[in-house]
Write a protein that holds these residues in place. Structure first.
Motif, PDB file in Angstrom:
ATOM      1  N   ILE A 133       5.263 -15.506  -9.298  1.00  0.00           N
ATOM      2  CA  ILE A 133       5.451 -14.357 -10.176  1.00  0.00           C
ATOM      3  C   ILE A 133       5.277 -13.084  -9.344  1.00  0.00           C
ATOM      4  O   ILE A 133       4.301 -12.952  -8.601  1.00  0.00           O
ATOM      5  CB  ILE A 133       4.421 -14.345 -11.325  1.00  0.00           C
ATOM      6  CG1 ILE A 133       4.453 -15.674 -12.091  1.00  0.00           C
ATOM      7  CG2 ILE A 133       4.655 -13.168 -12.256  1.00  0.00           C
ATOM      8  CD1 ILE A 133       5.727 -15.930 -12.846  1.00  0.00           C
ATOM      9  N   PHE A 134       6.214 -12.163  -9.460  1.00  0.00           N
ATOM     10  CA  PHE A 134       6.146 -10.883  -8.746  1.00  0.00           C
ATOM     11  C   PHE A 134       5.863  -9.754  -9.735  1.00  0.00           C
ATOM     12  O   PHE A 134       6.486  -9.667 -10.789  1.00  0.00           O
ATOM     13  CB  PHE A 134       7.464 -10.602  -8.020  1.00  0.00           C
ATOM     14  CG  PHE A 134       7.746 -11.534  -6.877  1.00  0.00           C
ATOM     15  CD1 PHE A 134       7.354 -11.225  -5.585  1.00  0.00           C
ATOM     16  CD2 PHE A 134       8.420 -12.727  -7.097  1.00  0.00           C
ATOM     17  CE1 PHE A 134       7.608 -12.082  -4.533  1.00  0.00           C
ATOM     18  CE2 PHE A 134       8.695 -13.596  -6.046  1.00  0.00           C
ATOM     19  CZ  PHE A 134       8.286 -13.271  -4.764  1.00  0.00           C
ATOM     20  N   LYS A 135       4.932  -8.893  -9.366  1.00  0.00           N
ATOM     21  CA  LYS A 135       4.619  -7.723 -10.181  1.00  0.00           C
ATOM     22  C   LYS A 135       4.438  -6.513  -9.266  1.00  0.00           C
ATOM     23  O   LYS A 135       4.170  -6.649  -8.068  1.00  0.00           O
ATOM     24  CB  LYS A 135       3.335  -7.938 -10.999  1.00  0.00           C
ATOM     25  CG  LYS A 135       3.430  -9.079 -12.019  1.00  0.00           C
ATOM     26  CD  LYS A 135       4.419  -8.775 -13.121  1.00  0.00           C
ATOM     27  CE  LYS A 135       4.498  -9.917 -14.132  1.00  0.00           C
ATOM     28  NZ  LYS A 135       5.478  -9.630 -15.217  1.00  0.00           N
ATOM     29  N   SER A 136       4.570  -5.319  -9.835  1.00  0.00           N
ATOM     30  CA  SER A 136       4.377  -4.086  -9.070  1.00  0.00           C
ATOM     31  C   SER A 136       2.888  -3.759  -8.953  1.00  0.00           C
ATOM     32  O   SER A 136       2.045  -4.381  -9.607  1.00  0.00           O
ATOM     33  CB  SER A 136       5.117  -2.933  -9.751  1.00  0.00           C
ATOM     34  OG  SER A 136       6.517  -3.171  -9.772  1.00  0.00           O
ATOM     35  N   PHE A 137       2.584  -2.771  -8.107  1.00  0.00           N
ATOM     36  CA  PHE A 137       1.211  -2.337  -7.926  1.00  0.00           C
ATOM     37  C   PHE A 137       0.547  -2.008  -9.266  1.00  0.00           C
ATOM     38  O   PHE A 137       1.205  -1.509 -10.183  1.00  0.00           O
ATOM     39  CB  PHE A 137       1.150  -1.071  -7.061  1.00  0.00           C
ATOM     40  CG  PHE A 137       1.257  -1.325  -5.589  1.00  0.00           C
ATOM     41  CD1 PHE A 137       0.372  -2.158  -4.942  1.00  0.00           C
ATOM     42  CD2 PHE A 137       2.251  -0.710  -4.842  1.00  0.00           C
ATOM     43  CE1 PHE A 137       0.456  -2.377  -3.584  1.00  0.00           C
ATOM     44  CE2 PHE A 137       2.346  -0.921  -3.479  1.00  0.00           C
ATOM     45  CZ  PHE A 137       1.447  -1.759  -2.846  1.00  0.00           C
TER      46      PHE A 137
END
Length: 240
Positions: free
Chosen positions: A180-184
């Motif tokens: 899973i990729f998420k932003s800062f």
């Protein structure tokens, strides 16, 4: 100013300390967090010998100009002494630190588990810059090649950087649902994010031959997380 403290990277920031020392007769202290240009040379980002020689000369001038140098690991201190014309008495070992109270104040709230819909997952967390130096592509490729990963395992990658689009596309093309990729997240929320994870991932490109230790290790330790580290054998992270 009586004292000017500069932290690198970026290495050219040291020029500010040099100018202020000259103009105001200030004492100049240089905190060396990463060793440049050697780290860029190791991972193949810097190849042009003219540019390499320029930055090596600039680093030496900056080190010579500073009244005091500090290094956050003993290995980095030794590396700088051995690879630059620096007297050992000029550079001190000053380990990085962290305010653990900010982590004590963030109990396991499940805030980010709920926000990212990961309430029932076992979370491996990488949070930070996603660049060439981190070596995350190798981890993602390994996960993509793995078969039958339990669906409750989640590799949560939080951050931004030059390599994010490439490795995100790799996971998307192979339909790897465990990544899973998420932003800062906001800096003040970072302790909550770390507290919600089960394991911290600490990684650098295996070609890096400087003893540097990623700063995110301190956050994992403050949150009492177990850590999986993928580091070159020269890294002082192994001793920690």
């Amino acid at each position: 100013f009586d004292v000017v403290i500069i932290s690198t990277p970026p290495l050219p920031l040291a020029r500010l300390g040099m100018i202020m020392k000259r103009n105001y007769k200030s004492r100049f202290i240089l905190f060396i967090q990463d060793i440049y240009p050697e780290s860029l040379i190791d991972i193949g980002v810097m190849k042009n010998m003219l540019i390499i020689n320029y930055f090596k000369k600039f680093a030496q001038i900056a080190y010579d100009s500073a009244d005091i140098l500090t290094s956050h690991t003993k290995g980095n201190r030794t590396f700088i002494i051995n690879n630059n014309k620096i007297h050992p008495k000029k550079i001190s070992y000053l380990p990085n630190w962290i305010d653990v109270s900010s982590y004590d104040n963030h109990q396991k709230s499940l805030k980010y588990r709920k926000k990212f819909s990961l309430e029932d997952k076992f979370i491996f967390l990488f949070a930070g810059i996603i660049g060439k130096g981190q070596g995350l592509e190798k981890i993602v490729k390994s996960l993509v090649l793995s078969k039958n990963l339990p669906k409750e395992l989640c590799f949560l990658i939080v951050g931004e950087g030059s390599e994010k689009n490439k490795i995100e596309q790799l996971a998307r093309d192979t339909n790897c649902k465990n990544i899973i990729f998420k932003s800062f997240v906001p800096l003040e929320d970072y302790p909550s994010l770390v507290k919600d994870a089960d394991v911290g991932i600490l990684c650098l490109d295996s070609r890096l031959k400087t003893p540097v230790v990623p700063g995110k290790l301190l956050g994992f330790m403050a949150a009492s997380l177990p850590v999986i580290a993928l580091l070159n054998k020269v890294s002082d992270g192994h001793n920690i």
